[in-house]
Design a protein around this motif. Structure first.
Motif, PDB file in Angstrom:
ATOM      1  N   GLN A  75      -2.690  11.593   2.008  1.00  0.00           N
ATOM      2  CA  GLN A  75      -3.037  10.279   1.466  1.00  0.00           C
ATOM      3  C   GLN A  75      -2.379   9.156   2.267  1.00  0.00           C
ATOM      4  O   GLN A  75      -3.009   8.140   2.573  1.00  0.00           O
ATOM      5  N   ALA A  76      -1.114   9.349   2.607  1.00  0.00           N
ATOM      6  CA  ALA A  76      -0.388   8.317   3.352  1.00  0.00           C
ATOM      7  C   ALA A  76      -0.980   8.119   4.740  1.00  0.00           C
ATOM      8  O   ALA A  76      -1.182   6.981   5.191  1.00  0.00           O
ATOM      9  N   VAL A  77      -1.282   9.211   5.439  1.00  0.00           N
ATOM     10  CA  VAL A  77      -1.819   9.087   6.795  1.00  0.00           C
ATOM     11  C   VAL A  77      -3.227   8.487   6.762  1.00  0.00           C
ATOM     12  O   VAL A  77      -3.588   7.665   7.616  1.00  0.00           O
ATOM     13  N   LEU A  78      -4.019   8.865   5.773  1.00  0.00           N
ATOM     14  CA  LEU A  78      -5.351   8.273   5.653  1.00  0.00           C
ATOM     15  C   LEU A  78      -5.262   6.779   5.352  1.00  0.00           C
ATOM     16  O   LEU A  78      -6.112   5.998   5.811  1.00  0.00           O
ATOM     17  N   GLN A  79      -4.257   6.370   4.604  1.00  0.00           N
ATOM     18  CA  GLN A  79      -4.068   4.945   4.380  1.00  0.00           C
ATOM     19  C   GLN A  79      -3.724   4.227   5.684  1.00  0.00           C
ATOM     20  O   GLN A  79      -4.207   3.126   5.958  1.00  0.00           O
ATOM     21  N   ARG A 128       7.969  -7.047   5.955  1.00  0.00           N
ATOM     22  CA  ARG A 128       7.236  -7.674   4.848  1.00  0.00           C
ATOM     23  C   ARG A 128       5.922  -6.975   4.538  1.00  0.00           C
ATOM     24  O   ARG A 128       5.486  -6.954   3.378  1.00  0.00           O
ATOM     25  N   ILE A 129       5.253  -6.410   5.542  1.00  0.00           N
ATOM     26  CA  ILE A 129       3.950  -5.803   5.283  1.00  0.00           C
ATOM     27  C   ILE A 129       4.035  -4.586   4.368  1.00  0.00           C
ATOM     28  O   ILE A 129       3.016  -4.163   3.815  1.00  0.00           O
ATOM     29  N   PHE A 130       5.227  -4.024   4.177  1.00  0.00           N
ATOM     30  CA  PHE A 130       5.368  -2.882   3.288  1.00  0.00           C
ATOM     31  C   PHE A 130       5.656  -3.296   1.850  1.00  0.00           C
ATOM     32  O   PHE A 130       5.783  -2.446   0.971  1.00  0.00           O
ATOM     33  N   ARG A 142      -6.954 -12.820  12.032  1.00  0.00           N
ATOM     34  CA  ARG A 142      -7.885 -12.182  11.109  1.00  0.00           C
ATOM     35  C   ARG A 142      -7.145 -11.681   9.874  1.00  0.00           C
ATOM     36  O   ARG A 142      -6.075 -11.110   9.958  1.00  0.00           O
ATOM     37  N   ARG A 143      -7.749 -11.874   8.700  1.00  0.00           N
ATOM     38  CA  ARG A 143      -7.206 -11.336   7.469  1.00  0.00           C
ATOM     39  C   ARG A 143      -8.246 -10.399   6.858  1.00  0.00           C
ATOM     40  O   ARG A 143      -9.439 -10.545   7.079  1.00  0.00           O
ATOM     41  N   HIS A 144      -7.774  -9.472   6.073  1.00  0.00           N
ATOM     42  CA  HIS A 144      -8.660  -8.455   5.540  1.00  0.00           C
ATOM     43  C   HIS A 144      -8.482  -8.342   4.039  1.00  0.00           C
ATOM     44  O   HIS A 144      -7.374  -8.490   3.520  1.00  0.00           O
ATOM     45  N   ALA A 145      -9.569  -8.058   3.353  1.00  0.00           N
ATOM     46  CA  ALA A 145      -9.520  -7.947   1.905  1.00  0.00           C
ATOM     47  C   ALA A 145      -8.781  -6.679   1.487  1.00  0.00           C
ATOM     48  O   ALA A 145      -8.635  -5.736   2.244  1.00  0.00           O
ATOM     49  N   GLY A 146      -8.363  -6.650   0.220  1.00  0.00           N
ATOM     50  CA  GLY A 146      -7.697  -5.466  -0.298  1.00  0.00           C
ATOM     51  C   GLY A 146      -6.569  -5.860  -1.216  1.00  0.00           C
ATOM     52  O   GLY A 146      -6.125  -7.009  -1.241  1.00  0.00           O
ATOM     53  N   ALA A 147      -6.113  -4.910  -2.044  1.00  0.00           N
ATOM     54  CA  ALA A 147      -5.088  -5.207  -3.028  1.00  0.00           C
ATOM     55  C   ALA A 147      -3.727  -5.417  -2.404  1.00  0.00           C
ATOM     56  O   ALA A 147      -2.834  -5.993  -3.008  1.00  0.00           O
ATOM     57  N   GLY A 148      -3.534  -4.923  -1.167  1.00  0.00           N
ATOM     58  CA  GLY A 148      -2.246  -5.110  -0.522  1.00  0.00           C
ATOM     59  C   GLY A 148      -1.207  -4.109  -0.954  1.00  0.00           C
ATOM     60  O   GLY A 148      -0.016  -4.323  -0.742  1.00  0.00           O
ATOM     61  N   LEU A 149      -1.642  -2.992  -1.558  1.00  0.00           N
ATOM     62  CA  LEU A 149      -0.695  -1.964  -2.002  1.00  0.00           C
ATOM     63  C   LEU A 149      -0.636  -0.786  -1.038  1.00  0.00           C
ATOM     64  O   LEU A 149       0.249   0.049  -1.150  1.00  0.00           O
ATOM     65  N   GLY A 150      -1.567  -0.710  -0.082  1.00  0.00           N
ATOM     66  CA  GLY A 150      -1.682   0.487   0.745  1.00  0.00           C
ATOM     67  C   GLY A 150      -0.421   0.857   1.487  1.00  0.00           C
ATOM     68  O   GLY A 150       0.056   1.990   1.406  1.00  0.00           O
ATOM     69  N   LEU A 151       0.173  -0.085   2.222  1.00  0.00           N
ATOM     70  CA  LEU A 151       1.366   0.225   3.000  1.00  0.00           C
ATOM     71  C   LEU A 151       2.586   0.426   2.106  1.00  0.00           C
ATOM     72  O   LEU A 151       3.504   1.179   2.463  1.00  0.00           O
ATOM     73  N   ALA A 152       2.604  -0.227   0.943  1.00  0.00           N
ATOM     74  CA  ALA A 152       3.689   0.020  -0.013  1.00  0.00           C
ATOM     75  C   ALA A 152       3.632   1.455  -0.519  1.00  0.00           C
ATOM     76  O   ALA A 152       4.672   2.111  -0.685  1.00  0.00           O
ATOM     77  N   ILE A 153       2.429   1.970  -0.725  1.00  0.00           N
ATOM     78  CA  ILE A 153       2.273   3.365  -1.145  1.00  0.00           C
ATOM     79  C   ILE A 153       2.721   4.303  -0.033  1.00  0.00           C
ATOM     80  O   ILE A 153       3.400   5.306  -0.287  1.00  0.00           O
ATOM     81  N   ALA A 158       6.720   8.258   1.915  1.00  0.00           N
ATOM     82  CA  ALA A 158       7.695   8.663   2.931  1.00  0.00           C
ATOM     83  C   ALA A 158       9.093   8.770   2.327  1.00  0.00           C
ATOM     84  O   ALA A 158       9.820   9.743   2.566  1.00  0.00           O
ATOM     85  N   GLU A 159       9.477   7.782   1.545  1.00  0.00           N
ATOM     86  CA  GLU A 159      10.818   7.779   0.963  1.00  0.00           C
ATOM     87  C   GLU A 159      10.978   8.875  -0.081  1.00  0.00           C
ATOM     88  O   GLU A 159      12.077   9.426  -0.250  1.00  0.00           O
ATOM     89  N   ALA A 160       9.895   9.225  -0.783  1.00  0.00           N
ATOM     90  CA  ALA A 160       9.963  10.323  -1.742  1.00  0.00           C
ATOM     91  C   ALA A 160      10.213  11.658  -1.048  1.00  0.00           C
ATOM     92  O   ALA A 160      10.730  12.597  -1.659  1.00  0.00           O
ATOM     93  N   HIS A 161       9.861  11.747   0.222  1.00  0.00           N
ATOM     94  CA  HIS A 161      10.156  12.941   1.023  1.00  0.00           C
ATOM     95  C   HIS A 161      11.536  12.866   1.675  1.00  0.00           C
ATOM     96  O   HIS A 161      11.900  13.757   2.443  1.00  0.00           O
ATOM     97  N   GLY A 162      12.281  11.803   1.422  1.00  0.00           N
ATOM     98  CA  GLY A 162      13.566  11.622   2.084  1.00  0.00           C
ATOM     99  C   GLY A 162      13.430  11.059   3.482  1.00  0.00           C
ATOM    100  O   GLY A 162      14.376  11.107   4.272  1.00  0.00           O
ATOM    101  N   GLY A 163      12.270  10.504   3.810  1.00  0.00           N
ATOM    102  CA  GLY A 163      12.022   9.980   5.150  1.00  0.00           C
ATOM    103  C   GLY A 163      11.777   8.483   5.144  1.00  0.00           C
ATOM    104  O   GLY A 163      12.244   7.762   4.261  1.00  0.00           O
TER     105      GLY A 163
END
Length: 217
Positions: A75-79, A128-130, A142-153, A158-163
């Motif tokens: 999921q993370a890599v696809l994001q 900041r983008i995270f 250029r700006r792109h639509a979206g909720a802005g949660l993707g990189l935070a996820i 990553a952090e849940a894996h200790g990384g």
């Protein structure tokens, strides 16, 4: 040639990915199983290539295994791949790679990276983008639509894996986003693992789940 010696070309990699994708999903749905990184990389590549008409490439495929939550890492890599799609155009190159490295802070790690040929990320925006609902200011305006949660996820996974997740590349020359994840066990090529054999990445933690729930709203 972008692919390493064990895969002859992009078409062969895609065919091999399709053959192995079901095996990856069936074999390691449980967190903490020893995940074959080569199979995982090729399975993710098969899914990435369906996102948009881009020139999808594989730069390197890691050989070894790691204790990962396959679903969440995918999921993370696809994001990251979707983020690259939003900042590139049809026919532009987006490159997937997986490597085994020794990280000074984490020890042996798997680095799974997505590199694009878009405008890149200004250094001032790279933290900041995270944050939730932040898109940063791309150099081309250029700006792109979206909720802005993707990189935070992505960061939460990553952090849940200790990384951690890293971003690099020169502004105006593309961006590279990488998941840096501790292996959690000895790899098949003999690279040492951690001593925490019983540690299992909790990638289904409340933090990850809450972000996913926000994105669905």
């Amino acid at each position: 040639m972008l692919l390493d010696g064990r895969v002859g070309d992009r078409g062969e990699a895609s065919a091999l990915a399709e053959h192995r994708e079901a095996d990856v999903e069936d074999a390691t749905d449980e967190i903490g199983d020893g995940v074959d990184l080569a199979e995982l990389t090729l399975a993710i590549d098969a899914k990435m290539s369906a996102l948009a008409p881009r020139r999808w490439l594989i730069a390197h495929v890691a050989e070894g295994s790691a204790r990962l939550d396959t679903e969440r890492v995918t999921q993370a890599v696809l994001q990251l791949a979707q983020n690259a799609v939003q900042h590139t155009g049809e026919g532009d190159a987006i490159t997937l790679s997986s490597l085994l490295e020794h990280d000074p802070a984490l020890g042996p790690v798997a680095r799974i990276a997505v590199a694009d040929t878009g405008p890149g990320v200004p250094v001032a925006d790279r933290e900041r983008i995270f944050e939730r609902f932040s898109h940063g200011d791309p150099p081309d305006g250029r700006r792109h639509a979206g909720a802005g949660l993707g990189l935070a996820i992505v960061r939460a996974i990553a952090e849940a894996h200790g990384g951690r997740v890293e971003v690099g590349g020169a502004p105006g020359e593309g961006a590279t986003f990488a998941l840096v994840l501790p292996l959690g066990e000895r790899t098949s090529d003999g690279t040492g693992g951690t001593d925490r054999a019983d540690d299992v990445p909790d990638a289904r933690s409340d933090g990850v789940a809450s972000l996913l729930e926000e994105e669905r709203v």
